[in-house]
Design a protein around this motif. Structure first.
Motif, mmCIF file in Angstrom:
data_model
loop_
_atom_site.group_PDB
_atom_site.id
_atom_site.type_symbol
_atom_site.label_atom_id
_atom_site.label_comp_id
_atom_site.label_asym_id
_atom_site.label_seq_id
_atom_site.Cartn_x
_atom_site.Cartn_y
_atom_site.Cartn_z
ATOM 1 N N GLU A 38 0.830 -1.212 0.000
ATOM 2 C CA GLU A 38 0.000 0.000 0.000
ATOM 3 C C GLU A 38 0.862 1.260 0.000
ATOM 4 O OE1 GLU A 38 -4.016 -1.554 2.355
ATOM 5 O OE2 GLU A 38 -2.660 -0.112 3.299
ATOM 6 N N THR A 39 1.968 1.218 0.735
ATOM 7 C CA THR A 39 2.828 2.395 0.851
ATOM 8 C C THR A 39 3.351 2.837 -0.516
ATOM 9 O OG1 THR A 39 3.501 1.752 3.083
ATOM 10 C CG2 THR A 39 4.962 3.269 1.889
ATOM 11 N N TYR A 40 3.639 1.906 -1.376
ATOM 12 C CA TYR A 40 4.302 2.204 -2.639
ATOM 13 C C TYR A 40 3.339 2.217 -3.832
ATOM 14 C CZ TYR A 40 7.906 0.937 0.625
ATOM 15 O OH TYR A 40 8.687 0.880 1.751
ATOM 16 N N LEU A 41 2.399 1.286 -3.861
ATOM 17 C CA LEU A 41 1.508 1.168 -5.008
ATOM 18 C C LEU A 41 0.273 2.053 -4.875
ATOM 19 C CD1 LEU A 41 1.264 -0.396 -7.697
ATOM 20 C CD2 LEU A 41 -0.021 -2.155 -6.455
ATOM 21 N N HIS A 42 -0.132 2.341 -3.635
ATOM 22 C CA HIS A 42 -1.383 3.057 -3.415
ATOM 23 C C HIS A 42 -1.192 4.366 -2.646
ATOM 24 C CE1 HIS A 42 -3.127 -0.571 -4.908
ATOM 25 N NE2 HIS A 42 -2.894 -1.284 -3.818
ATOM 26 N N GLY A 43 -0.020 4.973 -2.795
ATOM 27 C CA GLY A 43 0.205 6.272 -2.162
ATOM 28 C C GLY A 43 -0.778 7.305 -2.695
ATOM 29 N N GLY A 44 -1.290 8.136 -1.792
ATOM 30 C CA GLY A 44 -2.288 9.127 -2.189
ATOM 31 C C GLY A 44 -3.705 8.613 -2.067
ATOM 32 N N TYR A 45 -3.862 7.325 -1.752
ATOM 33 C CA TYR A 45 -5.199 6.741 -1.567
ATOM 34 C C TYR A 45 -5.288 6.081 -0.194
ATOM 35 C CZ TYR A 45 -5.943 7.659 -6.494
ATOM 36 O OH TYR A 45 -6.087 8.294 -7.705
ATOM 37 N N ILE A 46 -4.662 4.897 -0.046
ATOM 38 C CA ILE A 46 -4.694 4.221 1.257
ATOM 39 C C ILE A 46 -3.301 3.997 1.828
ATOM 40 C CG2 ILE A 46 -6.894 3.060 0.841
ATOM 41 C CD1 ILE A 46 -5.337 0.564 0.063
ATOM 42 N N GLY A 47 -2.247 4.284 1.060
ATOM 43 C CA GLY A 47 -0.902 4.004 1.510
ATOM 44 C C GLY A 47 -0.257 5.152 2.256
ATOM 45 N N THR A 48 0.402 4.826 3.362
ATOM 46 C CA THR A 48 1.220 5.783 4.113
ATOM 47 C C THR A 48 2.517 5.074 4.514
ATOM 48 O OG1 THR A 48 0.353 5.188 6.311
ATOM 49 C CG2 THR A 48 -0.868 6.862 5.054
ATOM 50 N N PRO A 49 3.554 5.810 4.919
ATOM 51 C CA PRO A 49 4.835 5.167 5.270
ATOM 52 C C PRO A 49 4.712 4.126 6.370
ATOM 53 C CG PRO A 49 5.120 7.533 4.997
ATOM 54 C CD PRO A 49 3.646 7.288 4.955
ATOM 55 N N GLU A 50 3.775 4.340 7.310
ATOM 56 C CA GLU A 50 3.684 3.451 8.471
ATOM 57 C C GLU A 50 3.255 2.029 8.101
ATOM 58 O OE1 GLU A 50 3.283 7.647 9.645
ATOM 59 O OE2 GLU A 50 2.151 6.374 8.243
ATOM 60 N N VAL A 51 2.519 1.884 6.997
ATOM 61 C CA VAL A 51 2.057 0.538 6.632
ATOM 62 C C VAL A 51 3.248 -0.374 6.352
ATOM 63 C CG1 VAL A 51 0.637 -0.819 5.055
ATOM 64 C CG2 VAL A 51 -0.084 1.489 5.686
ATOM 65 N N ALA A 52 4.180 0.088 5.558
ATOM 66 C CA ALA A 52 5.350 -0.730 5.246
ATOM 67 C C ALA A 52 6.300 -0.858 6.428
ATOM 68 C CB ALA A 52 6.085 -0.150 4.049
ATOM 69 N N ALA A 53 6.350 0.167 7.288
ATOM 70 C CA ALA A 53 7.325 0.184 8.382
ATOM 71 C C ALA A 53 6.888 -0.628 9.596
ATOM 72 C CB ALA A 53 7.590 1.633 8.810
ATOM 73 N N THR A 54 5.599 -0.912 9.726
ATOM 74 C CA THR A 54 5.088 -1.596 10.913
ATOM 75 C C THR A 54 5.114 -3.105 10.724
ATOM 76 O OG1 THR A 54 3.619 0.268 11.371
ATOM 77 C CG2 THR A 54 3.131 -1.812 12.484
ATOM 78 N N PRO A 55 5.780 -3.840 11.639
ATOM 79 C CA PRO A 55 5.822 -5.306 11.527
ATOM 80 C C PRO A 55 4.418 -5.911 11.677
ATOM 81 C CG PRO A 55 7.497 -4.502 13.053
ATOM 82 C CD PRO A 55 6.567 -3.346 12.777
#
Length: 351
Positions: free
Chosen positions: A162-179
């Motif tokens: 989500e962080t990379y493919l859906h930025g501006g919609y549902i992606g934020t940095p925390e999604v990829a960073a959170t285990p």
């Protein structure tokens, strides 16, 4: 060798898609003809005439009352699949019949059983009751995917994309960073993947639908029941807000995202998606926003997975992909699907 599990229930359509008209959809490589009778019951039989294989969904085939008349030579079938009329003769051959598919209609979906009808236990169908609950408002859609169904399973079990493919919609940095944490219930046949972000940026998808701004607590709890049903339980709240000890959660917004992952063929998939919410019930503007934005997100996935399918089809033999911690849930799902597909048996011909 097929990789699609058989003797399984799959979503064939939304209930609203099937009316008193002929409707065809290919499920797990099998063209199936659906229609709703005058009493409102759904019927499903193979979409081909026993005479010369003409698709019964193809004009000028037609529905007369509750019977299907083949548009090629006029063979006529009842809702039980039995031929009731053959042109030019009164005797109807014993083998002039189509074997109906087991069906179930629940939670806004029409489910069809692919495999041995004797194994069609409706209690095995996973539930998503919020999709037609008065306590929720839902929007939905379906997109064709020119890729194998397992790629969509991988995609949905690992939401770090989500962080990379859906930025501006549902992606934020925390999604990829959170285990994430992963649990597998082998007895129930369910994979659980959870990601709880206690202090995260509020993405536009939720900011514009809930009214929350700034930092939020955002929980993603995935529940995948192979092969077909994926549920994402999303919780959105102000930072520091937690559910009550009794499980009630009046200070949070809850969104239930449901995907029905139905193979069309070995290399194509029906991507059914629904978004149900427990806030702004009946608000048309919120529904329109969520429908349009989730459709955009789905299409971003479709574009990426269509590309990935072509890469896999043309990659050199023996290529080994790399898996890391974020893949734990997806790998567990793969193992379950492989076990389901392993004991494949030859299916009884339906026509």
């Amino acid at each position: 060798m097929t990789t699609i599990p058989r003797d399984q229930w799959y979503v064939a359509a939304y209930s609203t898609e099937i009316t008193h008209d002929l409707f065809s959809r290919t499920i797990c490589g099998e063209p199936i003809l659906f229609w709703r009778t005058r009493r409102g019951e759904v019927t499903a039989v193979p979409d081909r005439c026993v005479h010369r294989r003409f698709p019964l969904s193809q004009a000028p085939s037609r529905l007369v009352d509750d019977q299907v008349v083949c548009g090629y030579h006029g063979f006529t079938y009842g809702t039980d699949g039995k031929c009731v009329s053959v042109p030019g003769q009164s005797r109807i051959p014993r083998t002039a019949r189509l074997l109906p598919y087991p069906l179930a209609e629940q939670d806004s979906f029409v489910w069809v059983f692919i495999g041995d009808p004797a194994k069609a236990d409706t209690s095995r169908i996973p539930r998503a009751p919020y999709l037609d609950s008065p306590d929720y408002t839902a929007v939905r859609g379906m997109e064709p995917l020119k890729a194998r169904y397992s790629l969509l399973v991988d995609n949905l079990l690992d939401l770090s994309h989500e962080t990379y493919l859906h930025g501006g919609y549902i992606g934020t940095p925390e999604v990829a960073a959170t285990p994430t944490t992963t649990e597998v219930d082998e007895d129930a046949g369910i994979v659980y993947v959870s990601r709880h972000m206690d202090d995260a940026e509020c993405p536009p998808f939720y900011a514009k639908s809930t009214g929350l701004e700034g930092r939020i607590a955002r929980w993603q709890d995935i529940e995948y029941t192979p092969p077909c049903l994926y549920k994402l339980h999303s919780r959105i709240a102000t930072v520091g807000s937690v559910p009550n000890p009794d499980g009630s959660d009046p200070d949070a917004f809850h969104v239930e995202v449901v995907y029905a992952i139905t193979p069309e063929t070995e290399h194509s998939t029906h991507d059914f998606w629904s978004v149900a919410r427990d806030f702004a019930l009946g608000d048309g503007a919120v529904s329109k926003f969520l429908a349009e934005n989730n459709c955009t997100v789905v299409l971003q996935d479709v574009e990426a997975l269509d590309v990935l399918e072509q890469v896999i089809l043309h990659e050199p033999e023996g290529y080994q992909e790399l898996s890391v911690n974020i893949d734990t849930g997806g790998l567990a799902a793969r193992r379950m699907l492989q076990r389901m597909a392993a004991p494949q048996q030859t299916r009884t011909a339906r026509a």
